[in-house]
Design a protein around this motif. Sequence first.
Motif, PDB file in Angstrom:
ATOM      1  N   MET A   1      46.263  47.582  40.210  1.00 16.42           N
ATOM      2  CA  MET A   1      46.935  46.404  40.768  1.00 16.42           C
ATOM      3  C   MET A   1      47.885  45.802  39.753  1.00 16.42           C
ATOM      4  N   SER A   3      49.873  42.696  37.755  1.00 15.12           N
ATOM      5  CA  SER A   3      49.437  41.426  37.217  1.00 15.12           C
ATOM      6  C   SER A   3      50.456  40.357  37.537  1.00 15.12           C
ATOM      7  N   ASP A 127      42.846  35.302  41.792  1.00 15.97           N
ATOM      8  CA  ASP A 127      44.087  36.020  42.107  1.00 15.97           C
ATOM      9  C   ASP A 127      43.832  37.511  42.261  1.00 15.97           C
ATOM     10  N   SER A 128      42.951  38.053  41.428  1.00 18.19           N
ATOM     11  CA  SER A 128      42.613  39.468  41.527  1.00 18.19           C
ATOM     12  C   SER A 128      41.917  39.761  42.852  1.00 18.19           C
ATOM     13  N   ARG A 129      41.014  38.898  43.223  1.00 17.36           N
ATOM     14  CA  ARG A 129      40.301  39.080  44.489  1.00 17.36           C
ATOM     15  C   ARG A 129      41.248  38.943  45.679  1.00 17.36           C
ATOM     16  N   GLU A 131      44.479  39.570  45.815  1.00 14.96           N
ATOM     17  CA  GLU A 131      45.338  40.747  45.937  1.00 14.96           C
ATOM     18  C   GLU A 131      44.571  41.939  46.495  1.00 14.96           C
ATOM     19  N   HIS A 139      37.295  42.555  49.592  1.00 14.76           N
ATOM     20  CA  HIS A 139      37.283  42.589  48.127  1.00 14.76           C
ATOM     21  C   HIS A 139      35.968  43.180  47.645  1.00 14.76           C
ATOM     22  N   ARG A 185      42.979  38.812  33.917  1.00 13.34           N
ATOM     23  CA  ARG A 185      43.437  39.396  35.182  1.00 13.34           C
ATOM     24  C   ARG A 185      43.331  40.929  35.136  1.00 13.34           C
ATOM     25  N   ASN A 186      43.754  41.519  34.045  1.00 16.43           N
ATOM     26  CA  ASN A 186      43.648  42.969  33.898  1.00 16.43           C
ATOM     27  C   ASN A 186      42.191  43.420  33.891  1.00 16.43           C
ATOM     28  N   PHE A 188      39.629  41.925  35.486  1.00 19.42           N
ATOM     29  CA  PHE A 188      39.113  41.861  36.861  1.00 19.42           C
ATOM     30  C   PHE A 188      39.724  42.950  37.743  1.00 19.42           C
ATOM     31  N   ASP A 189      41.020  43.223  37.559  1.00 18.40           N
ATOM     32  CA  ASP A 189      41.668  44.281  38.347  1.00 18.40           C
ATOM     33  C   ASP A 189      41.017  45.632  38.070  1.00 18.40           C
ATOM     34  N   GLN A 192      37.536  45.919  39.686  1.00 17.53           N
ATOM     35  CA  GLN A 192      37.599  46.209  41.117  1.00 17.53           C
ATOM     36  C   GLN A 192      38.022  47.647  41.380  1.00 17.53           C
TER      37      GLN A 192
END
Length: 209
Positions: A1, A3, A127-129, A131, A139, A185-186, A188-189, A192
């Motif tokens: 994903m 960022s 934000d990660s969730r 997207e 998610h 963010r990276n 969490f991405d 996932q």
Amino acid sequence: MGSRGSNQGSLDIKGKSDSEICNKVTSALEQSDFPKMGTNKDKKYSDTIKDTNTDTQKWNFSSNSYPKEIVAKQNNDLLKHLGSILTGDKGAPMFLNKESIDLITLWFKTPEAAHDCISVILNAANDSRKEAMEQIGRHELYFEDCNNELKREITRKLRRYFNKMRTAKPGEIKNPRNYLYMTMRNTFDKWQNDILRAKKEEDSDNNKK
């Protein structure tokens, strides 16, 4: 994903609102043996508002209301116990364990700054969730993973972040807040994506059987 930039929103990590707490305290006092206060029958509504405003002005917790040495003691006390306060708090991010919170309090001088740091981490997770939901319709960001792997990873990334802040050359990192957001963010991405990839491989193996 991909960022994205940091969300400037803040996190309210209190479990209950001040009004809820106030109502419970008031109810408890009314049921006690203390004499009850008189009513405001003889007071006009405007007079009641004036009295309330006067009382509220006395409740000034601004740092400007205290000597610097007292403010320093207050901040130290709040920071010292922040980990125990937030641990188990339903309003706190579940992927932050006490070790992560204690680590944050070592690097920030005020409770406001520590709370802002937690807000940045929560914004990155949300934000990660969001997207992920836009891409796959759902998610897979599980905050409470069974082995606490995500919590340990967040702690590890926090230490790496603070090490970078301490060792970076002057001007190398222009916005530490945004840098923390991108770091989280990276994280969490990737979390996932790893879950989705593992699930896809598991489904593929099951179909072959």
